[in-house]
Design a protein around this motif. Structure first.
Motif, PDB file in Angstrom:
ATOM      1  N   ARG A   1      -2.764  -7.614  -7.083  1.00 20.94           N
ATOM      2  CA  ARG A   1      -1.347  -7.417  -7.363  1.00 20.94           C
ATOM      3  C   ARG A   1      -0.978  -5.944  -7.595  1.00 20.94           C
ATOM      4  NH1 ARG A   1       0.249 -12.692  -7.853  1.00 20.94           N
ATOM      5  NH2 ARG A   1       2.395 -12.223  -8.412  1.00 20.94           N
ATOM      6  N   LYS A   2      -1.771  -5.033  -6.999  1.00 20.11           N
ATOM      7  CA  LYS A   2      -1.480  -3.608  -7.078  1.00 20.11           C
ATOM      8  C   LYS A   2      -1.407  -3.037  -5.667  1.00 20.11           C
ATOM      9  CE  LYS A   2      -2.068  -3.290 -11.635  1.00 20.11           C
ATOM     10  NZ  LYS A   2      -0.978  -2.948 -12.558  1.00 20.11           N
ATOM     11  N   GLY A   3      -0.918  -1.798  -5.576  1.00 19.56           N
ATOM     12  CA  GLY A   3      -0.924  -1.118  -4.297  1.00 19.56           C
ATOM     13  C   GLY A   3      -2.286  -0.508  -4.006  1.00 19.56           C
ATOM     14  N   PRO A   4      -2.613  -0.303  -2.739  1.00 23.06           N
ATOM     15  CA  PRO A   4      -3.896   0.339  -2.406  1.00 23.06           C
ATOM     16  C   PRO A   4      -3.945   1.774  -2.927  1.00 23.06           C
ATOM     17  CG  PRO A   4      -2.888  -0.694  -0.467  1.00 23.06           C
ATOM     18  CD  PRO A   4      -1.855  -0.690  -1.547  1.00 23.06           C
TER      19      PRO A   4
ATOM     20  N   LEU B   1     -10.275  -1.782   1.632  1.00 19.41           N
ATOM     21  CA  LEU B   1      -9.639  -1.699   2.947  1.00 19.41           C
ATOM     22  C   LEU B   1     -10.098  -0.427   3.656  1.00 19.41           C
ATOM     23  CD1 LEU B   1      -6.155  -2.358   1.432  1.00 19.41           C
ATOM     24  CD2 LEU B   1      -7.130  -3.895   3.098  1.00 19.41           C
TER      25      LEU B   1
ATOM     26  N   PHE C   1      -5.073  -0.346   9.344  1.00 23.64           N
ATOM     27  CA  PHE C   1      -5.961  -0.876   8.316  1.00 23.64           C
ATOM     28  C   PHE C   1      -6.779  -2.057   8.849  1.00 23.64           C
ATOM     29  CE2 PHE C   1      -4.974   1.107   4.266  1.00 23.64           C
ATOM     30  CZ  PHE C   1      -3.784   1.754   4.524  1.00 23.64           C
ATOM     31  N   GLY C   2      -7.980  -2.185   8.315  1.00 19.92           N
ATOM     32  CA  GLY C   2      -8.730  -3.409   8.470  1.00 19.92           C
ATOM     33  C   GLY C   2      -8.146  -4.458   7.542  1.00 19.92           C
TER      34      GLY C   2
ATOM     35  N   HIS D   1       9.858  -8.067  -7.643  1.00 17.69           N
ATOM     36  CA  HIS D   1       9.808  -9.435  -7.113  1.00 17.69           C
ATOM     37  C   HIS D   1      11.203  -9.804  -6.617  1.00 17.69           C
ATOM     38  CE1 HIS D   1       5.874 -10.137  -9.057  1.00 17.69           C
ATOM     39  NE2 HIS D   1       6.364  -9.402 -10.019  1.00 17.69           N
TER      40      HIS D   1
ATOM     41  N   TYR E   1       5.125  -0.428   4.591  1.00 17.03           N
ATOM     42  CA  TYR E   1       4.093  -1.340   5.061  1.00 17.03           C
ATOM     43  C   TYR E   1       4.440  -2.766   4.626  1.00 17.03           C
ATOM     44  CZ  TYR E   1       0.830   2.621   5.729  1.00 17.03           C
ATOM     45  OH  TYR E   1       0.210   3.780   6.128  1.00 17.03           O
TER      46      TYR E   1
ATOM     47  N   GLN F   1       2.276  -6.493   3.857  1.00 16.36           N
ATOM     48  CA  GLN F   1       0.947  -7.076   3.697  1.00 16.36           C
ATOM     49  C   GLN F   1       1.057  -8.588   3.580  1.00 16.36           C
ATOM     50  OE1 GLN F   1      -1.433  -6.044   0.142  1.00 16.36           O
ATOM     51  NE2 GLN F   1      -3.221  -5.843   1.472  1.00 16.36           N
TER      52      GLN F   1
ATOM     53  N   LEU G   1      -2.468  -5.483   6.163  1.00 20.50           N
ATOM     54  CA  LEU G   1      -1.526  -4.412   5.844  1.00 20.50           C
ATOM     55  C   LEU G   1      -1.103  -3.733   7.144  1.00 20.50           C
ATOM     56  CD1 LEU G   1      -0.291  -2.945   3.369  1.00 20.50           C
ATOM     57  CD2 LEU G   1      -2.273  -1.435   3.397  1.00 20.50           C
TER      58      LEU G   1
ATOM     59  N   PHE H   1       5.092  -2.667   0.806  1.00 18.22           N
ATOM     60  CA  PHE H   1       4.689  -1.447   0.115  1.00 18.22           C
ATOM     61  C   PHE H   1       5.383  -0.245   0.726  1.00 18.22           C
ATOM     62  CE2 PHE H   1       1.434  -2.867  -2.711  1.00 18.22           C
ATOM     63  CZ  PHE H   1       0.791  -3.935  -2.085  1.00 18.22           C
TER      64      PHE H   1
ATOM     65  N   GLY I   1       3.102   2.675  -3.589  1.00 17.89           N
ATOM     66  CA  GLY I   1       3.794   2.110  -4.722  1.00 17.89           C
ATOM     67  C   GLY I   1       3.198   0.763  -5.101  1.00 17.89           C
ATOM     68  N   PRO I   2       3.753   0.126  -6.126  1.00 21.95           N
ATOM     69  CA  PRO I   2       3.215  -1.154  -6.611  1.00 21.95           C
ATOM     70  C   PRO I   2       3.598  -2.340  -5.722  1.00 21.95           C
ATOM     71  CG  PRO I   2       5.116  -0.531  -7.905  1.00 21.95           C
ATOM     72  CD  PRO I   2       4.848   0.620  -6.980  1.00 21.95           C
TER      73      PRO I   2
ATOM     74  N   ARG J   1       7.142  -8.035  -4.018  1.00 20.99           N
ATOM     75  CA  ARG J   1       6.745  -9.375  -3.539  1.00 20.99           C
ATOM     76  C   ARG J   1       7.991 -10.127  -3.150  1.00 20.99           C
ATOM     77  NH1 ARG J   1       1.735 -11.170  -4.310  1.00 20.99           N
ATOM     78  NH2 ARG J   1       0.339  -9.648  -5.257  1.00 20.99           N
TER      79      ARG J   1
END
Lengths: 110, 113
Positions: A41-44, A88, A100-101, B10, B35, B37, B43, B91, B105-106, B109
């Motif tokens: 639940r975070k960004g890469p 990733l 990205f993979g 969200h 992006y 995901q 992604l 993202f 960024g975070p 969703r």
């Protein structure tokens, strides 16, 4: 065929193990190779990147690129529970446009 | 620095509604990326701005998607009308010109019912 292939895992290892994560890519034009770590639940976030072939080391992490076989690897030594995340790989042809993979989910068990 | 800021975190909406996602890049970064995901597709890069100008939007899935960057500190990604298959985490990332490190960024969703 996807441009970047990565085993989705999950990969489960005991704490202290050496972890090997791998990707293959199809386009020989790629010049930059990166590893991102993504917690749930975070960004890469960028772990490491290498330009062209060779190895790069940063603490417990080593990134390896073999352009002849289009194969990139990330090794984690002395793995810790805090390393549990999705890893990733990403490639770039110097145009800032990353491919990205699919990511490999790693679980390090105490 | 606060990092890349995205809002909302969200969003739940119904099919057919308009959705607007917002991003504030890191100050001084002149490249911005959107992006998407999903479990199925991973992604994917949707669009890339450099100095507020769209450079490549080949990843935008269809005309329902549009993105703007009216100034160096703000960008939006709009979906109109939204569909259930748009459900994903979106993202935003930014980087300095000439650098390879993108800061994400975070995420937002999005769930389209």
């Amino acid at each position: 065929q996807k441009e970047v292939e990565q085993d989705p895992g999950p990969l489960s290892v005991p704490e202290g193990a050496i972890v090997s994560l791998n990707c293959t890519y199809s386009n020989s034009a790629f010049q930059y190779f990166m590893w991102y770590r993504q917690y749930s639940r975070k960004g890469p976030e960028l772990l490491m990147y290498t330009y062209s072939s060779g190895n790069k080391e940063d603490g417990r992490f080593t990134a390896q690129v073999d352009k002849s076989s289009k194969y990139i690897s990330l090794f984690i030594r002395d793995s810790q529970p805090s390393d549990s995340a999705t890893y990733l790989c990403a490639v770039d042809n110097a145009g800032n446009m990353l491919t990205f993979g699919g990511g490999t989910r790693l679980m390090v068990k105490p | 620095d606060a990092g890349v800021i995205q809002s909302p975190r969200h969003e739940v909406t119904e099919m057919g509604q308009e959705v607007t996602l917002r991003c504030k890049p890191i100050s001084g970064h002149n490249s911005l990326f959107w992006y998407r995901q999903t479990m199925m597709r991973g992604l994917e890069l949707l669009i890339y701005f450099n100095n507020n100008v769209p450079i490549d939007d080949s990843g935008m899935p269809e005309d329902r998607f549009s993105a703007k960057m009216p100034n160096a500190s703000f960008s939006t990604l709009k979906i109109q009308p939204s569909e259930p298959r748009d459900s994903a985490v979106y993202f935003c990332a930014s980087c300095e010109g000439g650098e390879e490190t993108q800061y994400f960024g975070p995420g937002t969703r999005l769930l389209v019912l």
